[in-house]
Design a protein around this motif. Structure first.
Motif, PDB file in Angstrom:
ATOM      1  N   ALA A  89       0.813  -1.217   0.000  1.00 55.67           N
ATOM      2  CA  ALA A  89       0.000   0.000   0.000  1.00 55.67           C
ATOM      3  C   ALA A  89       0.847   1.268   0.000  1.00 55.67           C
ATOM      4  N   ASP A  90       1.999   1.230   0.696  1.00 53.73           N
ATOM      5  CA  ASP A  90       2.861   2.407   0.744  1.00 53.73           C
ATOM      6  C   ASP A  90       3.867   2.443  -0.391  1.00 53.73           C
ATOM      7  N   GLY A  91       3.856   1.431  -1.257  1.00 51.31           N
ATOM      8  CA  GLY A  91       4.766   1.392  -2.390  1.00 51.31           C
ATOM      9  C   GLY A  91       6.180   0.998  -2.044  1.00 51.31           C
ATOM     10  N   GLY A  92       6.441   0.674  -0.795  1.00 46.19           N
ATOM     11  CA  GLY A  92       7.805   0.380  -0.360  1.00 46.19           C
ATOM     12  C   GLY A  92       8.258  -1.038  -0.626  1.00 46.19           C
ATOM     13  N   GLU A  93       7.313  -1.934  -0.968  1.00 49.17           N
ATOM     14  CA  GLU A  93       7.662  -3.316  -1.290  1.00 49.17           C
ATOM     15  C   GLU A  93       6.929  -3.749  -2.552  1.00 49.17           C
ATOM     16  N   VAL A  94       7.545  -4.654  -3.287  1.00 50.52           N
ATOM     17  CA  VAL A  94       6.928  -5.254  -4.468  1.00 50.52           C
ATOM     18  C   VAL A  94       7.025  -6.768  -4.314  1.00 50.52           C
ATOM     19  N   TYR A  95       5.919  -7.450  -4.628  1.00 53.17           N
ATOM     20  CA  TYR A  95       5.841  -8.902  -4.488  1.00 53.17           C
ATOM     21  C   TYR A  95       5.686  -9.522  -5.879  1.00 53.17           C
ATOM     22  N   VAL A  96       6.467 -10.576  -6.141  1.00 53.31           N
ATOM     23  CA  VAL A  96       6.446 -11.235  -7.445  1.00 53.31           C
ATOM     24  C   VAL A  96       6.250 -12.733  -7.237  1.00 53.31           C
ATOM     25  N   ALA A  97       5.300 -13.301  -7.987  1.00 51.24           N
ATOM     26  CA  ALA A  97       5.048 -14.739  -7.947  1.00 51.24           C
ATOM     27  C   ALA A  97       5.766 -15.407  -9.117  1.00 51.24           C
ATOM     28  N   ASP A  98       6.613 -16.379  -8.814  1.00 51.41           N
ATOM     29  CA  ASP A  98       7.305 -17.172  -9.837  1.00 51.41           C
ATOM     30  C   ASP A  98       6.632 -18.536  -9.880  1.00 51.41           C
ATOM     31  N   THR A  99       5.854 -18.779 -10.919  1.00 51.56           N
ATOM     32  CA  THR A  99       5.012 -19.976 -10.974  1.00 51.56           C
ATOM     33  C   THR A  99       5.828 -21.256 -11.039  1.00 51.56           C
ATOM     34  N   MET A 100       6.800 -21.329 -11.941  1.00 48.14           N
ATOM     35  CA  MET A 100       7.528 -22.576 -12.144  1.00 48.14           C
ATOM     36  C   MET A 100       8.455 -22.918 -10.981  1.00 48.14           C
ATOM     37  N   SER A 101       8.938 -21.943 -10.252  1.00 48.74           N
ATOM     38  CA  SER A 101       9.752 -22.242  -9.071  1.00 48.74           C
ATOM     39  C   SER A 101       8.919 -22.265  -7.796  1.00 48.74           C
ATOM     40  N   MET A 102       7.591 -22.042  -7.930  1.00 48.58           N
ATOM     41  CA  MET A 102       6.651 -22.089  -6.807  1.00 48.58           C
ATOM     42  C   MET A 102       7.073 -21.165  -5.675  1.00 48.58           C
ATOM     43  N   THR A 103       7.548 -19.977  -6.039  1.00 48.40           N
ATOM     44  CA  THR A 103       8.184 -19.081  -5.071  1.00 48.40           C
ATOM     45  C   THR A 103       7.575 -17.686  -5.090  1.00 48.40           C
ATOM     46  N   LEU A 104       7.408 -17.110  -3.888  1.00 51.17           N
ATOM     47  CA  LEU A 104       7.040 -15.710  -3.725  1.00 51.17           C
ATOM     48  C   LEU A 104       8.299 -14.919  -3.404  1.00 51.17           C
ATOM     49  N   HIS A 105       8.573 -13.875  -4.185  1.00 48.01           N
ATOM     50  CA  HIS A 105       9.728 -13.013  -3.966  1.00 48.01           C
ATOM     51  C   HIS A 105       9.266 -11.674  -3.389  1.00 48.01           C
ATOM     52  N   VAL A 106      10.011 -11.171  -2.418  1.00 51.63           N
ATOM     53  CA  VAL A 106       9.726  -9.877  -1.812  1.00 51.63           C
ATOM     54  C   VAL A 106      10.886  -8.936  -2.115  1.00 51.63           C
ATOM     55  N   PHE A 107      10.565  -7.770  -2.677  1.00 49.43           N
ATOM     56  CA  PHE A 107      11.576  -6.773  -3.019  1.00 49.43           C
ATOM     57  C   PHE A 107      11.325  -5.484  -2.246  1.00 49.43           C
ATOM     58  N   GLU A 108      12.392  -4.870  -1.818  1.00 54.33           N
ATOM     59  CA  GLU A 108      12.329  -3.522  -1.256  1.00 54.33           C
ATOM     60  C   GLU A 108      12.420  -2.537  -2.412  1.00 54.33           C
ATOM     61  N   ARG A 109      11.523  -1.568  -2.430  1.00 53.55           N
ATOM     62  CA  ARG A 109      11.457  -0.626  -3.549  1.00 53.55           C
ATOM     63  C   ARG A 109      11.925   0.758  -3.131  1.00 53.55           C
ATOM     64  N   ASP A 110      12.828   1.336  -3.920  1.00 53.95           N
ATOM     65  CA  ASP A 110      13.260   2.715  -3.728  1.00 53.95           C
ATOM     66  C   ASP A 110      12.191   3.624  -4.320  1.00 53.95           C
ATOM     67  N   LEU A 111      11.543   4.410  -3.485  1.00 52.75           N
ATOM     68  CA  LEU A 111      10.422   5.237  -3.937  1.00 52.75           C
ATOM     69  C   LEU A 111      10.855   6.298  -4.937  1.00 52.75           C
ATOM     70  N   ALA A 112      12.098   6.737  -4.855  1.00 53.95           N
ATOM     71  CA  ALA A 112      12.567   7.801  -5.737  1.00 53.95           C
ATOM     72  C   ALA A 112      12.966   7.264  -7.108  1.00 53.95           C
ATOM     73  N   THR A 113      13.641   6.126  -7.134  1.00 49.68           N
ATOM     74  CA  THR A 113      14.177   5.619  -8.397  1.00 49.68           C
ATOM     75  C   THR A 113      13.379   4.456  -8.982  1.00 49.68           C
ATOM     76  N   GLY A 114      12.594   3.776  -8.155  1.00 50.98           N
ATOM     77  CA  GLY A 114      11.891   2.589  -8.606  1.00 50.98           C
ATOM     78  C   GLY A 114      12.737   1.335  -8.591  1.00 50.98           C
ATOM     79  N   ASN A 115      14.006   1.445  -8.159  1.00 43.82           N
ATOM     80  CA  ASN A 115      14.888   0.276  -8.124  1.00 43.82           C
ATOM     81  C   ASN A 115      14.385  -0.750  -7.112  1.00 43.82           C
ATOM     82  N   LEU A 116      14.576  -2.024  -7.426  1.00 44.81           N
ATOM     83  CA  LEU A 116      14.154  -3.121  -6.560  1.00 44.81           C
ATOM     84  C   LEU A 116      15.361  -3.853  -5.990  1.00 44.81           C
ATOM     85  N   LYS A 117      15.255  -4.213  -4.717  1.00 50.30           N
ATOM     86  CA  LYS A 117      16.291  -4.985  -4.036  1.00 50.30           C
ATOM     87  C   LYS A 117      15.635  -6.183  -3.374  1.00 50.30           C
ATOM     88  N   GLY A 118      16.048  -7.384  -3.749  1.00 54.70           N
ATOM     89  CA  GLY A 118      15.480  -8.590  -3.164  1.00 54.70           C
ATOM     90  C   GLY A 118      15.815  -8.697  -1.694  1.00 54.70           C
TER      91      GLY A 118
END
Length: 367
Positions: free
Chosen positions: A232-261
């Motif tokens: 909701a605050d835009g600070g995290e992004v979640y990605v579902a990887d179907t074939m690896s059956m994995t949920l990934h959580v990324f920290e998001r830089d609000l200024a640049t949009g860069n993602l860090k796992g």
């Protein structure tokens, strides 16, 4: 036995071993060996829909659910006229009594060539709303279509966004009035290339960030990047990887949009679309047996188990996850999304013309 024959025998043996290992890896990833001990039921009511209500996003403040749909089987069949198949966007008035919940069309006339896939909602600080939709037009490149939402929930076409990095886009997460992330589920649109990538579990899928002006790769090395959503605050992004059956959580830089796992969890099921609920928990529509899902794609009578996983994220990583719905396919086959609204969840699916409105349990179960 001659030396050449011995060498040939060793080569054949090596090829058999490699092929066996690759087959085992793929079948394991596709849930072929997965055992389902029990169904986990919910009290559900059928809402009649058009074919393929694949993604659902909810405006909690206004009490409106938006549904993305198109008839994928009609397109897959390739029959004469299939290139003219157009999808649509629909809404459900969640403020009405549940017995009156129904889909009503809100698709604008433009764009004419529109086949929506993943969708997302952006609400600005001023309350202005936009709906983002991945689209796979019959002709031309992959696109993200953006629509303005009026106070009464109707949509007006705003703009189309495309980029050479949009290769095989699946889902979208809106983070601004014209900025978003999309998942490329494969590195190519070519069917043979996708098949080989899936069998070999190649990690060539990625996440693209478009800042409103230009696009760039934000994260990579996914086997099949599918659902994506932002907190909701835009600070995290979640990605579902179907074939690896994995949920990934990324920290998001609000200024640049860069993602860090920062975290990941192997959930043991083919995770699909993600819904972030107001309490921060995630609902993920999932395919515990992807081989059955592939069978269902070609044959409506072939059942494919449907699962909803609830993830409660920890404050500093970790958290807990469990199943709150699991059906062997008789009630719903080929689930793609679970979107929560209070103590209810709306379940969408890839092919069949139904949405389910089900009670949402908070009890996390093993399956």
């Amino acid at each position: 036995m001659s030396k050449n024959w011995r060498i040939a025998g060793y080569v054949v043996l090596a090829l058999v071993i490699v092929a066996s290992v690759l087959a085992w890896r793929f079948l394991s990833a596709a849930g072929y060996f997965t055992g389902i001990r029990q169904e986990i039921a919910a009290d559900c009511r059928v809402i009649e829909a058009v074919p393929g209500p694949e993604d659902i996003v909810i405006d909690h403040e206004r009490g409106i659910a938006y549904v993305s749909a198109y008839d994928r089987r009609a397109v897959q069949a390739g029959a004469p006229g299939s290139e003219a198949v157009r999808g649509g966007l629909y809404a459900i008035d969640l403020k009405a009594p549940q017995t009156d919940w129904a889909l009503y069309p809100v698709t604008p006339n433009a764009p004419a060539d529109f086949r929506p896939h993943g969708i997302d909602l952006h609400v600005g600080a001023d309350g202005a709303r936009r709906l983002f939709a991945v689209s796979h037009p019959a002709a031309g490149p992959e696109k993200v279509e953006i629509f303005d939402i009026a106070r009464d929930g109707t949509l007006t076409y705003a703009q189309s966004v495309t980029d050479p990095l949009f290769v095989s886009i699946n889902d979208v997460a809106a983070v601004g009035p014209d900025s978003f992330y999309v998942t490329n589920d494969h590195a190519s649109k070519n069917g043979l290339h996708q098949l080989v990538s899936n069998i070999l579990l190649l990690r060539n899928a990625n996440v693209i960030y478009h800042d409103g002006t230009a696009a760039r790769i934000a994260a990579g090395r996914f086997a099949l990047a599918n659902g994506i959503e932002a907190s909701a605050d835009g600070g995290e992004v979640y990605v579902a990887d179907t074939m690896s059956m994995t949920l990934h959580v990324f920290e998001r830089d609000l200024a640049t949009g860069n993602l860090k796992g920062v975290d990941m969890a192997r959930l043991g099921t083919g995770v699909d679309n993600i819904d972030v609920q107001p309490d921060g928990s995630l609902l993920i529509g999932s395919h515990p047996k992807l081989m059955d899902f592939l069978g269902h794609a070609g044959d409506p009578a072939a059942l494919s188990p449907s699962q909803v996983v609830r993830v409660e994220l920890g404050a500093n990583g970790g958290g807990k996850a469990g199943t709150i719905y699991l059906d062997l396919g008789a009630e719903m086959s080929g689930i793609s999304v679970a979107a929560g609204y209070g103590d209810v969840m709306l379940l969408g699916q890839v092919f069949e013309p139904e949405v389910l409105a089900c009670t949402q349990s908070k009890e996390l179960k093993a399956w």
